[in-house]
Write a protein that holds these residues in place. Structure first.
Motif, PDB file in Angstrom:
ATOM      1  N   LEU A 143       0.829  -1.207   0.000  1.00  0.00           N
ATOM      2  CA  LEU A 143       0.000   0.000   0.000  1.00  0.00           C
ATOM      3  C   LEU A 143       0.859   1.252   0.000  1.00  0.00           C
ATOM      4  O   LEU A 143       0.576   2.218  -0.720  1.00  0.00           O
ATOM      5  N   PHE A 144       1.928   1.246   0.804  1.00  0.00           N
ATOM      6  CA  PHE A 144       2.810   2.414   0.845  1.00  0.00           C
ATOM      7  C   PHE A 144       3.556   2.589  -0.480  1.00  0.00           C
ATOM      8  O   PHE A 144       3.905   3.717  -0.849  1.00  0.00           O
ATOM      9  N   GLU A 145       3.812   1.507  -1.175  1.00  0.00           N
ATOM     10  CA  GLU A 145       4.456   1.611  -2.490  1.00  0.00           C
ATOM     11  C   GLU A 145       3.540   2.285  -3.508  1.00  0.00           C
ATOM     12  O   GLU A 145       4.014   2.940  -4.435  1.00  0.00           O
ATOM     13  N   GLN A 146       2.223   2.156  -3.310  1.00  0.00           N
ATOM     14  CA  GLN A 146       1.269   2.732  -4.267  1.00  0.00           C
ATOM     15  C   GLN A 146       1.044   4.219  -4.019  1.00  0.00           C
ATOM     16  O   GLN A 146       1.163   5.038  -4.921  1.00  0.00           O
ATOM     17  N   GLU A 147       0.686   4.573  -2.784  1.00  0.00           N
ATOM     18  CA  GLU A 147       0.422   5.979  -2.460  1.00  0.00           C
ATOM     19  C   GLU A 147       0.511   6.194  -0.953  1.00  0.00           C
ATOM     20  O   GLU A 147      -0.210   5.546  -0.194  1.00  0.00           O
ATOM     21  N   MET A 148       1.361   7.108  -0.528  1.00  0.00           N
ATOM     22  CA  MET A 148       1.601   7.344   0.892  1.00  0.00           C
ATOM     23  C   MET A 148       0.335   7.808   1.605  1.00  0.00           C
ATOM     24  O   MET A 148      -0.023   7.291   2.672  1.00  0.00           O
ATOM     25  N   ALA A 149      -0.362   8.786   1.044  1.00  0.00           N
ATOM     26  CA  ALA A 149      -1.512   9.372   1.734  1.00  0.00           C
ATOM     27  C   ALA A 149      -2.610   8.336   1.940  1.00  0.00           C
ATOM     28  O   ALA A 149      -3.191   8.235   3.025  1.00  0.00           O
ATOM     29  N   GLN A 150      -2.924   7.566   0.913  1.00  0.00           N
ATOM     30  CA  GLN A 150      -3.972   6.557   1.036  1.00  0.00           C
ATOM     31  C   GLN A 150      -3.577   5.474   2.040  1.00  0.00           C
ATOM     32  O   GLN A 150      -4.397   5.036   2.855  1.00  0.00           O
ATOM     33  N   ALA A 151      -2.315   5.043   1.997  1.00  0.00           N
ATOM     34  CA  ALA A 151      -1.847   4.021   2.939  1.00  0.00           C
ATOM     35  C   ALA A 151      -1.915   4.533   4.367  1.00  0.00           C
ATOM     36  O   ALA A 151      -2.313   3.791   5.280  1.00  0.00           O
ATOM     37  N   ALA A 152      -1.539   5.798   4.565  1.00  0.00           N
ATOM     38  CA  ALA A 152      -1.592   6.379   5.911  1.00  0.00           C
ATOM     39  C   ALA A 152      -3.021   6.430   6.427  1.00  0.00           C
ATOM     40  O   ALA A 152      -3.281   6.137   7.597  1.00  0.00           O
ATOM     41  N   ARG A 153      -3.963   6.807   5.562  1.00  0.00           N
ATOM     42  CA  ARG A 153      -5.362   6.867   5.987  1.00  0.00           C
ATOM     43  C   ARG A 153      -5.868   5.494   6.416  1.00  0.00           C
ATOM     44  O   ARG A 153      -6.586   5.358   7.414  1.00  0.00           O
ATOM     45  N   ARG A 154      -5.490   4.462   5.668  1.00  0.00           N
ATOM     46  CA  ARG A 154      -5.924   3.111   6.021  1.00  0.00           C
ATOM     47  C   ARG A 154      -5.241   2.629   7.308  1.00  0.00           C
ATOM     48  O   ARG A 154      -5.867   1.977   8.138  1.00  0.00           O
ATOM     49  N   TYR A 155      -3.961   2.958   7.472  1.00  0.00           N
ATOM     50  CA  TYR A 155      -3.226   2.493   8.644  1.00  0.00           C
ATOM     51  C   TYR A 155      -3.754   3.137   9.915  1.00  0.00           C
ATOM     52  O   TYR A 155      -3.846   2.489  10.960  1.00  0.00           O
ATOM     53  N   THR A 156      -4.110   4.410   9.838  1.00  0.00           N
ATOM     54  CA  THR A 156      -4.524   5.126  11.044  1.00  0.00           C
ATOM     55  C   THR A 156      -5.984   4.876  11.416  1.00  0.00           C
ATOM     56  O   THR A 156      -6.448   5.413  12.429  1.00  0.00           O
ATOM     57  N   ILE A 157      -6.700   4.074  10.645  1.00  0.00           N
ATOM     58  CA  ILE A 157      -8.051   3.690  11.013  1.00  0.00           C
ATOM     59  C   ILE A 157      -8.134   2.180  11.250  1.00  0.00           C
ATOM     60  O   ILE A 157      -9.185   1.563  11.136  1.00  0.00           O
ATOM     61  N   SER A 158      -7.014   1.589  11.639  1.00  0.00           N
ATOM     62  CA  SER A 158      -6.988   0.170  11.995  1.00  0.00           C
ATOM     63  C   SER A 158      -7.855  -0.058  13.236  1.00  0.00           C
ATOM     64  O   SER A 158      -8.183   0.894  13.964  1.00  0.00           O
ATOM     65  N   PRO A 159      -8.265  -1.306  13.525  1.00  0.00           N
ATOM     66  CA  PRO A 159      -9.173  -1.555  14.660  1.00  0.00           C
ATOM     67  C   PRO A 159      -8.706  -0.975  15.980  1.00  0.00           C
ATOM     68  O   PRO A 159      -9.539  -0.492  16.766  1.00  0.00           O
ATOM     69  N   ASN A 160      -7.398  -0.987  16.234  1.00  0.00           N
ATOM     70  CA  ASN A 160      -6.929  -0.478  17.532  1.00  0.00           C
ATOM     71  C   ASN A 160      -6.849   1.053  17.580  1.00  0.00           C
ATOM     72  O   ASN A 160      -6.502   1.620  18.613  1.00  0.00           O
ATOM     73  N   ARG A 161      -7.173   1.720  16.457  1.00  0.00           N
ATOM     74  CA  ARG A 161      -7.233   3.199  16.451  1.00  0.00           C
ATOM     75  C   ARG A 161      -8.668   3.707  16.592  1.00  0.00           C
ATOM     76  O   ARG A 161      -8.881   4.898  16.828  1.00  0.00           O
ATOM     77  N   VAL A 162      -9.650   2.818  16.403  1.00  0.00           N
ATOM     78  CA  VAL A 162     -11.061   3.230  16.446  1.00  0.00           C
ATOM     79  C   VAL A 162     -11.422   3.921  17.764  1.00  0.00           C
ATOM     80  O   VAL A 162     -12.117   4.950  17.753  1.00  0.00           O
ATOM     81  N   PRO A 163     -10.960   3.410  18.929  1.00  0.00           N
ATOM     82  CA  PRO A 163     -11.297   4.126  20.166  1.00  0.00           C
ATOM     83  C   PRO A 163     -10.804   5.570  20.177  1.00  0.00           C
ATOM     84  O   PRO A 163     -11.494   6.460  20.708  1.00  0.00           O
TER      85      PRO A 163
END
Length: 298
Positions: A143-163
């Motif tokens: 994902l990071f190889e494709q696009e940094m911004a999109q990968a960051a958005r997906r990473y920061t909404i992982s299940p342990n970030r939901v709270p």
């Protein structure tokens, strides 16, 4: 800009504030030197505080070769910053990836440590999870190889970030935006060089059992992947205490800043007063009664 140079020539950006005993913060994969701003502002009233960006995280340098990223280098980079600042011993505080580095500092360099705070540490460390963890690392790297911004958005909404997102949408949004600033190459190399290749916690039990410097383990009770590893560290490290934060996820220091800061201040105060020792072995035994032969243990 201030930089410390590592033993393999990588320049690490750092900032410091305050005076007194040294306190160094080690950030997680999704963070950087900015991730500790609430702690820098609070603890610099009492300590000499240092925050820095790991290799691969601008404004620190971003080595292109993945072989220059490893758990051992992440550990030694903490020491490199302390050496640059001529600090003999420090309280070391790490979150997640930084928590792993902090644990390894405690194992390898106990003489450089006043106390350890290991928070949100343990993802991918459970027995039988290694292949799943490696697969997740490669999926994330792609994902990071494709696009940094999109990968960051997906990473920061992982299940342990939901709270965190539910509790503090504005704070979470700032955290997510900051990750978009990161280097894609640095993220990929960190995933593959540091996180993918690091030893699992269950492989480090004997080393953890030798840690005697004061230690505090911190975990959110909704950080599912880190709950059992946190218990493992509490039980393995003779000097460890465990704080489980209710209704909390992975990003302890930002999500529940007041709880985190107060717990750490109480911990550091106990350490400085010599009131944080090893666990009394009598408390490790099961049962309602202490055996007569153990009564004279203290």
């Amino acid at each position: 800009m201030p930089y410390a140079t590592t033993n393999d020539g990588v320049e690490l950006y750092y900032e410091e504030a305050g005076s007194g005993h040294a306190l160094i913060f080690v950030h997680e994969f999704a963070g950087d030197w900015r991730s500790w701003e609430p702690q820098m502002r609070f603890f610099s009233r009492y300590f000499r505080c240092i925050t820095f960006s790991a290799r691969g995280y601008p404004p620190s340098r971003v080595p292109e070769d993945v072989s220059r990223y490893s758990q051992a280098r992440a550990r030694d980079d903490v020491i490199a910053v302390l050496d640059h600042l001529k600090i003999d011993r420090a309280h070391v505080v790490g979150l997640s990836m930084g928590g792993f580095a902090t644990l390894h500092v405690g194992i390898a360099y106990p003489e450089r440590v006043r106390a350890l705070v290991i928070a949100g540490c343990g993802y991918g460390a459970k027995p039988g999870m290694k292949q799943q963890f490696h697969d997740e690392i490669e999926t994330s790297a792609a994902l990071f190889e494709q696009e940094m911004a999109q990968a960051a958005r997906r990473y920061t909404i992982s299940p342990n970030r939901v709270p965190y997102q539910n509790k503090d949408p504005r704070g979470w949004a700032e955290f997510a935006r900051q990750m978009e600033d990161h280097s894609a190459l640095g993220a990929i190399n960190t995933l593959r060089g540091v996180m993918k290749e690091r030893p699992a916690l269950w492989e480090l039990v004997e080393e953890m059992q030798r840690i005697t410097v004061p230690a505090l383990i911190v975990c959110g009770d909704e950080d599912e992947a880190c709950l059992e590893p946190s218990l493992l560290m509490k039980r393995a490290i003779p000097s460890a205490g465990l704080l489980v934060v209710p209704r909390a996820g992975h990003t302890n220091n930002l999500e529940d800043t007041e709880v985190f800061n107060r717990a750490l201040l109480d911990f550091f105060t106990a350490v400085e007063l010599g009131r944080w020792g090893l666990r009394d072995p009598r408390s490790t035994k099961p049962g309602l009664l202490i055996e007569p032969k153990d009564q004279a243990a203290r």
